[in-house]
Design a protein around this motif. Structure first.
Motif, PDB file in Angstrom:
ATOM      1  N   VAL A  31      78.135  32.817  40.635  1.00 20.44           N
ATOM      2  CA  VAL A  31      76.606  32.717  41.121  1.00 20.44           C
ATOM      3  C   VAL A  31      76.269  31.334  41.303  1.00 20.44           C
ATOM      4  O   VAL A  31      76.793  30.423  40.548  1.00 20.44           O
ATOM      5  CB  VAL A  31      75.847  33.353  39.935  1.00 20.44           C
ATOM      6  N   ASP A  46      68.469  30.294  39.945  1.00 18.69           N
ATOM      7  CA  ASP A  46      69.431  30.850  40.978  1.00 18.69           C
ATOM      8  C   ASP A  46      68.912  29.582  42.092  1.00 18.69           C
ATOM      9  O   ASP A  46      68.179  29.129  42.435  1.00 18.69           O
ATOM     10  CB  ASP A  46      69.052  31.982  41.716  1.00 18.69           C
ATOM     11  N   LEU A 111      74.326  32.933  32.388  1.00 23.54           N
ATOM     12  CA  LEU A 111      73.607  33.763  33.300  1.00 23.54           C
ATOM     13  C   LEU A 111      72.645  34.790  32.829  1.00 23.54           C
ATOM     14  O   LEU A 111      72.984  35.207  31.659  1.00 23.54           O
ATOM     15  CB  LEU A 111      74.764  34.410  34.384  1.00 23.54           C
ATOM     16  N   GLU A 114      71.738  41.060  34.224  1.00 25.10           N
ATOM     17  CA  GLU A 114      71.125  42.089  35.092  1.00 25.10           C
ATOM     18  C   GLU A 114      70.646  43.253  34.685  1.00 25.10           C
ATOM     19  O   GLU A 114      71.263  43.574  33.767  1.00 25.10           O
ATOM     20  CB  GLU A 114      72.156  42.304  36.411  1.00 25.10           C
TER      21      GLU A 114
END
Length: 115
Positions: A31, A46, A111, A114
């Motif tokens: 990522v 991001d 991270l 999701e």
């Protein structure tokens, strides 16, 4: 049946490699992440600009708006809150934010999971 996912911290770089009030891009577990070091702390979002679609937020202008640490996209100049990822100019637009910390002089990123 529920599954618990353990999110791990990824070591990115030594803290001294991050210049104050400038962004840097890093590839974290596949990522692209934009890291920022400000007088208020460390931030990770991001690197992809959600409006323009290019991976450029690490090259944005770091600043503040009403005491909120921000980065302005170099593409269309939308301003994002580094604490939340929310766009301050376009309601409903945001960039994913990630956890970041400094441990033993090393910057680490976890991270976001999701949903």
């Amino acid at each position: 049946m529920s599954t618990t996912t353990t999110l791990r911290w990824h070591t990115v770089c030594p803290l001294h490699r991050l210049d104050p009030d400038r962004g840097v891009a890093a590839l974290v577990d596949g990522v692209q992440v934009a890291l920022f070091r400000t007088v208020d702390g460390l931030y990770a979002i991001d690197n992809r600009d959600p409006v323009g679609g290019a991976y450029v937020l690490s090259r944005g202008i770091v600043g503040s708006r009403a005491g909120v640490p921000t980065v302005a996209s170099p593409l269309h100049k939308q301003v994002y809150d580094l604490r939340t990822g929310d766009c301050l100019d376009l309601p409903g637009i945001s960039v994913p934010r990630h956890e970041v910390r400094c441990r033993d002089g090393m910057v680490e990123v976890r991270l976001r999971q999701e949903g």
